[in-house]
Design a protein around this motif. Structure first.
Motif, PDB file in Angstrom:
ATOM      1  N   GLN A 104       0.833  -1.190   0.000  1.00  0.00           N
ATOM      2  CA  GLN A 104       0.000   0.000   0.000  1.00  0.00           C
ATOM      3  C   GLN A 104       0.874   1.248   0.000  1.00  0.00           C
ATOM      4  OE1 GLN A 104      -2.621  -0.210   3.342  1.00  0.00           O
ATOM      5  NE2 GLN A 104      -3.557  -2.147   2.714  1.00  0.00           N
ATOM      6  N   GLY A 105       0.443   2.255  -0.731  1.00  0.00           N
ATOM      7  CA  GLY A 105       1.157   3.522  -0.746  1.00  0.00           C
ATOM      8  C   GLY A 105       2.250   3.566  -1.797  1.00  0.00           C
ATOM      9  N   GLU A 106       2.995   4.653  -1.760  1.00  0.00           N
ATOM     10  CA  GLU A 106       4.053   4.891  -2.737  1.00  0.00           C
ATOM     11  C   GLU A 106       5.245   3.977  -2.489  1.00  0.00           C
ATOM     12  OE1 GLU A 106       7.090   8.539  -3.979  1.00  0.00           O
ATOM     13  OE2 GLU A 106       5.498   8.830  -2.491  1.00  0.00           O
ATOM     14  N   ALA A 107       5.795   3.428  -3.568  1.00  0.00           N
ATOM     15  CA  ALA A 107       6.937   2.524  -3.453  1.00  0.00           C
ATOM     16  C   ALA A 107       8.212   3.329  -3.213  1.00  0.00           C
ATOM     17  CB  ALA A 107       7.085   1.681  -4.712  1.00  0.00           C
ATOM     18  N   LEU A 108       8.935   2.965  -2.167  1.00  0.00           N
ATOM     19  CA  LEU A 108      10.196   3.631  -1.853  1.00  0.00           C
ATOM     20  C   LEU A 108      11.306   3.111  -2.752  1.00  0.00           C
ATOM     21  CD1 LEU A 108      11.420   5.692   0.120  1.00  0.00           C
ATOM     22  CD2 LEU A 108      11.957   3.780   1.643  1.00  0.00           C
ATOM     23  N   ARG A 148      12.357  -0.912  -5.105  1.00  0.00           N
ATOM     24  CA  ARG A 148      11.911  -2.250  -5.493  1.00  0.00           C
ATOM     25  C   ARG A 148      13.081  -3.221  -5.493  1.00  0.00           C
ATOM     26  NH1 ARG A 148       6.829  -2.557  -7.679  1.00  0.00           N
ATOM     27  NH2 ARG A 148       5.797  -0.552  -8.077  1.00  0.00           N
ATOM     28  N   SER A 184       7.213  -0.050   0.476  1.00  0.00           N
ATOM     29  CA  SER A 184       6.416   1.168   0.467  1.00  0.00           C
ATOM     30  C   SER A 184       6.957   2.189   1.464  1.00  0.00           C
ATOM     31  CB  SER A 184       4.956   0.855   0.802  1.00  0.00           C
ATOM     32  OG  SER A 184       4.845   0.403   2.139  1.00  0.00           O
ATOM     33  N   HIS A 185       6.717   3.433   1.142  1.00  0.00           N
ATOM     34  CA  HIS A 185       7.137   4.526   2.027  1.00  0.00           C
ATOM     35  C   HIS A 185       6.351   4.493   3.335  1.00  0.00           C
ATOM     36  CE1 HIS A 185       7.201   8.663   3.594  1.00  0.00           C
ATOM     37  NE2 HIS A 185       8.425   8.705   3.075  1.00  0.00           N
ATOM     38  N   GLU A 186       5.049   4.202   3.262  1.00  0.00           N
ATOM     39  CA  GLU A 186       4.212   4.173   4.455  1.00  0.00           C
ATOM     40  C   GLU A 186       4.617   3.029   5.385  1.00  0.00           C
ATOM     41  OE1 GLU A 186       3.248   4.615   1.465  1.00  0.00           O
ATOM     42  OE2 GLU A 186       2.276   6.591   1.476  1.00  0.00           O
TER      43      GLU A 186
END
Length: 255
Positions: free
Chosen positions: A87-91, A93, A100-102
């Motif tokens: 969930q959320g923006e990928a920091l 891969r 994810s950033h979250e």
């Protein structure tokens, strides 16, 4: 007394001179906002207060570091699994896996809160001798049976541990080598069974010895607690620190 048997209680720092009841109340007041906050700034502030309280105990650095490593061995799993919630923006891969950033932010928050709580417990409760801890809990209104159970568990947990080591050493002297096979599992089952029987027998003997010495269901402690101005000041500072941890997100929002 081993490293497990409250080594921090033998110190002489400013925390040690406080009333154990004040320390327990301070921990209760401090732990509630630490457990409930969702702000990294508040978690950092709580960690700072925990470090300050620990510094006042003047502990052996090696002892605290070993315990910190043990605690953070569990938080390491948070950094592995929480960022993979998808969930959320990928920091970044790693092949098909997206961190994810979250999830990373949540892992950091939980790590800060865990270490802050650990430092507070170490500084405020780890410095209380076990016999004084039971007496202080009883003075704060906890049930007597709970306090008795705490004292007896602490006293005989290490006795049972040494007994198990003795049984294991005896088995190894007879050629036992742990492996992943049925013989190893059976041997450990017999060792645990023997340990249970020996523990039951020791409990019966200890109970009979206590009755012979006039035990009537109540422990009498020689500890003489004295709540003074120093304890009141410390408890007030703990309340202010807790308020700062809880109110920091609102202050940042206002600014």
């Amino acid at each position: 007394m081993s490293d497990l048997e409250a080594p921090l209680s033998r110190g002489s720092g400013p925390i040690h001179r406080l009333d154990p009841r004040a320390r327990l109340l301070a921990l209760l007041v401090f732990s509630l906002p630490v457990a409930l906050v969702h702000s990294q700034a508040s978690a950092l502030a709580a960690l700072g207060f925990g470090l300050l309280a620990l510094a006042l105990t003047r502990p052996a650095p090696g002892l605290v570091l070993r315990r910190l490593l043990a605690v953070n061995a569990f938080t390491a799993f948070l950094w592995v699994f929480l960022p993979l919630d998808g969930q959320g923006e990928a920091l970044f891969r790693l092949g098909p896996l997206a961190y994810s950033h979250e999830g990373t932010r949540l892992a950091l928050l939980l790590t800060l809160k865990t270490n802050a709580a650990f430092l507070a417990v170490t500084a405020l409760v780890g410095t209380i001798a076990p016999q004084d801890l039971g007496r202080a809990l009883q003075a704060l209104g906890l049930p007597e049976k709970f306090c008795h159970l705490l004292l007896m568990t602490h006293r005989y947990l290490f006795v049972i541990q040494r007994e198990f080591r003795r049984l294991l050493t005896a088995a190894e002297a007879r050629g036992f080598k742990p492996r992943t096979n049925g013989h190893t599992y059976t041997t450990y089952a017999w060792l645990l069974g023997m340990l249970l029987v020996k523990s039951w027998d020791r409990a019966e003997r200890v109970h009979q010895a206590m009755l012979c010495r006039g035990f009537n269901g109540r422990f009498h402690s020689l500890a003489d607690f004295s709540y003074g101005a120093r304890d009141a000041v410390f408890l007030t500072l703990a309340v202010l620190a807790s308020a700062a941890v809880a109110g920091l997100p609102f202050l940042r929002g206002v600014s």
